[in-house]
Motif scaffolding. Structure first.
Motif, PDB file in Angstrom:
ATOM      1  N   ILE A 101       0.845  -1.334  -0.042  1.00 48.75           N
ATOM      2  CA  ILE A 101      -0.051  -0.052  -0.065  1.00 48.75           C
ATOM      3  C   ILE A 101       0.901   1.279   0.028  1.00 48.75           C
ATOM      4  CG2 ILE A 101      -1.641   1.294   1.155  1.00 48.75           C
ATOM      5  CD1 ILE A 101      -2.124  -1.324   2.513  1.00 48.75           C
ATOM      6  N   VAL A 102       0.812   2.036  -0.943  1.00 49.66           N
ATOM      7  CA  VAL A 102       1.370   3.272  -0.829  1.00 49.66           C
ATOM      8  C   VAL A 102       0.565   4.406  -0.669  1.00 49.66           C
ATOM      9  CG1 VAL A 102       2.523   5.082  -2.331  1.00 49.66           C
ATOM     10  CG2 VAL A 102       2.808   2.276  -3.070  1.00 49.66           C
ATOM     11  N   THR A 103       0.865   5.406   0.628  1.00 51.79           N
ATOM     12  CA  THR A 103       0.384   6.318   0.971  1.00 51.79           C
ATOM     13  C   THR A 103       1.140   7.591   0.983  1.00 51.79           C
ATOM     14  OG1 THR A 103      -0.652   4.750   2.761  1.00 51.79           O
ATOM     15  CG2 THR A 103      -0.882   7.335   3.056  1.00 51.79           C
ATOM     16  N   GLU A 104       0.395   8.627   0.294  1.00 44.58           N
ATOM     17  CA  GLU A 104       1.194   9.776   0.021  1.00 44.58           C
ATOM     18  C   GLU A 104       0.244  10.994   0.955  1.00 44.58           C
ATOM     19  OE1 GLU A 104       2.530  10.692  -3.877  1.00 44.58           O
ATOM     20  OE2 GLU A 104       2.165   8.702  -4.384  1.00 44.58           O
ATOM     21  N   ALA A 137      -4.790  -4.326   7.087  1.00 40.34           N
ATOM     22  CA  ALA A 137      -4.193  -3.385   6.034  1.00 40.34           C
ATOM     23  C   ALA A 137      -4.504  -1.860   6.593  1.00 40.34           C
ATOM     24  CB  ALA A 137      -4.439  -3.510   4.794  1.00 40.34           C
ATOM     25  N   THR A 138      -5.692  -1.800   6.726  1.00 43.18           N
ATOM     26  CA  THR A 138      -6.508  -0.716   7.280  1.00 43.18           C
ATOM     27  C   THR A 138      -5.724  -0.268   8.689  1.00 43.18           C
ATOM     28  OG1 THR A 138      -8.462  -0.990   6.341  1.00 43.18           O
ATOM     29  CG2 THR A 138      -8.495   0.749   7.924  1.00 43.18           C
ATOM     30  N   ALA A 139      -5.508  -1.207   9.651  1.00 45.48           N
ATOM     31  CA  ALA A 139      -4.874  -1.018  10.927  1.00 45.48           C
ATOM     32  C   ALA A 139      -3.401  -0.619  10.660  1.00 45.48           C
ATOM     33  CB  ALA A 139      -4.935  -2.186  11.654  1.00 45.48           C
ATOM     34  N   LYS A 140      -2.653  -1.113   9.540  1.00 49.62           N
ATOM     35  CA  LYS A 140      -1.284  -0.487   9.398  1.00 49.62           C
ATOM     36  C   LYS A 140      -1.293   0.795   8.729  1.00 49.62           C
ATOM     37  CE  LYS A 140       0.423  -5.218   8.686  1.00 49.62           C
ATOM     38  NZ  LYS A 140       0.954  -6.032   7.666  1.00 49.62           N
ATOM     39  N   THR A 141      -2.109   1.104   8.022  1.00 54.98           N
ATOM     40  CA  THR A 141      -2.173   2.483   7.311  1.00 54.98           C
ATOM     41  C   THR A 141      -2.671   3.655   8.004  1.00 54.98           C
ATOM     42  OG1 THR A 141      -4.188   1.902   6.030  1.00 54.98           O
ATOM     43  CG2 THR A 141      -2.211   1.403   4.922  1.00 54.98           C
ATOM     44  N   ILE A 142      -3.905   3.569   8.712  1.00 55.88           N
ATOM     45  CA  ILE A 142      -4.568   4.486   9.430  1.00 55.88           C
ATOM     46  C   ILE A 142      -4.806   3.869  10.725  1.00 55.88           C
ATOM     47  CG2 ILE A 142      -5.144   5.939   7.616  1.00 55.88           C
ATOM     48  CD1 ILE A 142      -7.973   5.071   8.007  1.00 55.88           C
ATOM     49  N   GLY A 143      -4.036   3.297  11.280  1.00 54.28           N
ATOM     50  CA  GLY A 143      -4.349   2.547  12.839  1.00 54.28           C
ATOM     51  C   GLY A 143      -4.575   3.603  13.822  1.00 54.28           C
ATOM     52  N   GLY A 197      -6.451   0.695  14.908  1.00 56.20           N
ATOM     53  CA  GLY A 197      -5.436  -0.189  15.105  1.00 56.20           C
ATOM     54  C   GLY A 197      -5.847  -1.113  16.498  1.00 56.20           C
ATOM     55  N   GLU A 198      -6.630  -0.633  17.377  1.00 54.27           N
ATOM     56  CA  GLU A 198      -6.804  -1.374  18.341  1.00 54.27           C
ATOM     57  C   GLU A 198      -7.978  -2.499  18.101  1.00 54.27           C
ATOM     58  OE1 GLU A 198      -7.301   0.924  22.262  1.00 54.27           O
ATOM     59  OE2 GLU A 198      -6.738   2.675  21.102  1.00 54.27           O
ATOM     60  N   ILE A 199      -8.980  -2.024  17.173  1.00 53.08           N
ATOM     61  CA  ILE A 199      -9.834  -3.051  16.756  1.00 53.08           C
ATOM     62  C   ILE A 199      -9.464  -3.844  15.820  1.00 53.08           C
ATOM     63  CG2 ILE A 199     -12.257  -3.132  15.913  1.00 53.08           C
ATOM     64  CD1 ILE A 199     -11.997  -1.585  18.728  1.00 53.08           C
ATOM     65  N   LEU A 200      -8.652  -3.346  14.796  1.00 52.16           N
ATOM     66  CA  LEU A 200      -8.405  -4.219  13.564  1.00 52.16           C
ATOM     67  C   LEU A 200      -7.120  -5.016  13.396  1.00 52.16           C
ATOM     68  CD1 LEU A 200      -9.950  -1.742  10.895  1.00 52.16           C
ATOM     69  CD2 LEU A 200     -11.204  -3.548  11.946  1.00 52.16           C
ATOM     70  N   THR A 201      -6.117  -4.670  14.390  1.00 54.24           N
ATOM     71  CA  THR A 201      -4.867  -5.604  14.284  1.00 54.24           C
ATOM     72  C   THR A 201      -5.255  -6.876  14.621  1.00 54.24           C
ATOM     73  OG1 THR A 201      -3.661  -3.522  15.385  1.00 54.24           O
ATOM     74  CG2 THR A 201      -2.649  -5.728  15.616  1.00 54.24           C
ATOM     75  N   GLY A 238      -9.112   3.930   4.606  1.00 63.44           N
ATOM     76  CA  GLY A 238     -10.125   3.281   5.585  1.00 63.44           C
ATOM     77  C   GLY A 238     -10.335   1.964   5.315  1.00 63.44           C
ATOM     78  N   VAL A 239     -11.588   1.347   5.934  1.00 63.92           N
ATOM     79  CA  VAL A 239     -12.146   0.114   5.636  1.00 63.92           C
ATOM     80  C   VAL A 239     -12.643  -0.129   4.522  1.00 63.92           C
ATOM     81  CG1 VAL A 239     -13.782  -1.752   6.410  1.00 63.92           C
ATOM     82  CG2 VAL A 239     -12.575  -0.208   8.021  1.00 63.92           C
ATOM     83  N   ALA A 240     -13.649   0.703   3.790  1.00 63.99           N
ATOM     84  CA  ALA A 240     -13.984   0.601   2.505  1.00 63.99           C
ATOM     85  C   ALA A 240     -13.071   0.705   1.618  1.00 63.99           C
ATOM     86  CB  ALA A 240     -15.132   1.552   2.212  1.00 63.99           C
ATOM     87  N   ALA A 241     -11.979   1.603   1.607  1.00 66.55           N
ATOM     88  CA  ALA A 241     -10.767   1.678   0.825  1.00 66.55           C
ATOM     89  C   ALA A 241     -10.179   0.660   0.683  1.00 66.55           C
ATOM     90  CB  ALA A 241     -10.157   2.907   0.989  1.00 66.55           C
ATOM     91  N   SER A 242      -9.916   0.086   1.871  1.00 69.71           N
ATOM     92  CA  SER A 242      -9.123  -1.187   1.829  1.00 69.71           C
ATOM     93  C   SER A 242      -9.603  -2.458   1.229  1.00 69.71           C
ATOM     94  CB  SER A 242      -8.556  -1.711   3.188  1.00 69.71           C
ATOM     95  OG  SER A 242      -7.625  -0.414   3.767  1.00 69.71           O
ATOM     96  N   VAL A 243     -10.709  -2.615   1.546  1.00 68.84           N
ATOM     97  CA  VAL A 243     -11.671  -3.740   1.070  1.00 68.84           C
ATOM     98  C   VAL A 243     -11.849  -3.617  -0.511  1.00 68.84           C
ATOM     99  CG1 VAL A 243     -13.867  -5.052   1.041  1.00 68.84           C
ATOM    100  CG2 VAL A 243     -12.887  -4.442   2.962  1.00 68.84           C
ATOM    101  N   THR A 244     -12.007  -2.315  -1.202  1.00 70.81           N
ATOM    102  CA  THR A 244     -12.103  -2.212  -2.535  1.00 70.81           C
ATOM    103  C   THR A 244     -10.782  -2.459  -3.151  1.00 70.81           C
ATOM    104  OG1 THR A 244     -13.716  -0.288  -2.172  1.00 70.81           O
ATOM    105  CG2 THR A 244     -12.630  -0.298  -3.984  1.00 70.81           C
ATOM    106  N   ALA A 245      -9.636  -2.034  -2.652  1.00 73.11           N
ATOM    107  CA  ALA A 245      -8.425  -2.453  -3.187  1.00 73.11           C
ATOM    108  C   ALA A 245      -8.258  -3.969  -3.181  1.00 73.11           C
ATOM    109  CB  ALA A 245      -7.484  -1.756  -2.196  1.00 73.11           C
ATOM    110  N   ALA A 246      -8.537  -4.465  -2.097  1.00 74.29           N
ATOM    111  CA  ALA A 246      -8.550  -6.088  -2.076  1.00 74.29           C
ATOM    112  C   ALA A 246      -9.042  -6.835  -3.279  1.00 74.29           C
ATOM    113  CB  ALA A 246      -8.738  -6.594  -0.663  1.00 74.29           C
ATOM    114  N   ALA A 247     -10.418  -6.123  -3.190  1.00 78.52           N
ATOM    115  CA  ALA A 247     -11.378  -6.766  -4.399  1.00 78.52           C
ATOM    116  C   ALA A 247     -10.743  -6.543  -5.887  1.00 78.52           C
ATOM    117  CB  ALA A 247     -12.822  -6.423  -4.286  1.00 78.52           C
ATOM    118  N   ARG A 248     -10.428  -5.355  -5.865  1.00 78.42           N
ATOM    119  CA  ARG A 248      -9.750  -4.979  -7.292  1.00 78.42           C
ATOM    120  C   ARG A 248      -8.528  -5.868  -7.649  1.00 78.42           C
ATOM    121  NH1 ARG A 248      -8.870   0.102  -6.743  1.00 78.42           N
ATOM    122  NH2 ARG A 248     -11.016   0.635  -7.277  1.00 78.42           N
TER     123      ARG A 248
END
Length: 256
Positions: A101-104, A137-143, A197-201, A238-248
């Protein structure tokens, strides 16, 4: 996790192009004109991490906007916005199974985020990315983001998709996220709020069942997050963005 951001409205020749015109950002940054040195810093950061400036990426968008602002006389060639100068611009990679995941970011706000298959994933067959892995992945990027109602709704939708049941599991991810969002509503200081991050790790271990993310899963999670966001937007990374990327990525893998 979204594709690289596109301009949000046509540029006006009569006023400077601001960050809020190009990216999904808020607050003071949204009102700042994009300056040439901001764009130069992002170009340098992209090149350092990715080896080149991304076509259609944040640096390219910033360069185009800064050039227009300079031609219009809104900024000078040596100008840098105070937020970019004080807090900097960053390009960060986060590795998750099969992709990165690349975050700018500019001034601490995300201006672009996208997923790329890792070199090993391109050379060999890789298991499809599950909903649980997308949540991790969401926990790692915006945890460090405080859980809000839209996060909780998206997590509930993701859990339902992963398990095949709309029943909220006591002590499960959705239950914890809803409790966290309710708790956070009564807390003023962000530092005291419960974070994603406390929830999704280790989300995969917390789910009683999991499955590969599909386009239909992504659409359901995106819809849940949008319905519960007062601005009717999804959270970058976030959650929606991460699931969307995984699906793609899963869809791409099955067609190659």
């Amino acid at each position: 996790m979204s594709d690289q951001e596109q301009p949000r409205r046509p540029y006006s020749e009569q006023e400077p192009v601001k960050y809020g015109d190009v990216f999904n950002v808020t607050g003071e940054l949204a009102e700042k004109p994009i300056a040439p040195r901001d764009a130069s810093m992002m170009q340098t950061a992209e090149a350092a991490i990715l080896g080149r400036t991304q076509k259609g990426g944040p640096a390219a968008a910033m360069q185009a906007a800064a050039a227009q602002n300079e031609r219009a006389g809104a900024v000078s060639h040596a100008d840098v916005s105070d937020l970019a100068g004080a807090e900097g611009v960053t390009v960060m990679e986060t590795d998750v199974p099969g992709y990165r995941i690349v975050t700018e970011s500019v001034g601490g706000q995300v201006v672009g985020q996208y997923a790329q298959p890792t070199p090993t994933a391109q050379l060999s067959a890789v298991s499809e990315i599950t909903i649980g892995e997308a949540l991790e992945a969401t926990a790692k990027t915006i945890g460090d983001k405080a859980v809000d109602l839209s996060d909780a709704a998206a997590i509930q939708a993701a859990e339902a998709r992963a398990t095949g049941s709309n029943v909220i599991i006591p002590g499960g991810l959705a239950a914890m996220a809803q409790s966290a969002a309710s708790f956070n509503c009564g807390i003023d200081l962000d530092e005291n709020k419960i974070k994603l991050g406390e929830i999704l790790t280790d989300a995969t271990a917390k789910l009683p069942a999991d499955k590969a993310a599909t386009r239909q899963d992504a659409e359901g999670v995106v819809s849940a997050e949008l319905r519960n966001n007062p601005n009717l937007t999804t959270q970058a990374g976030g959650v929606a963005a991460s699931v969307t990327a995984a699906a793609r990525l899963n869809e791409t893998a099955t067609t190659t």
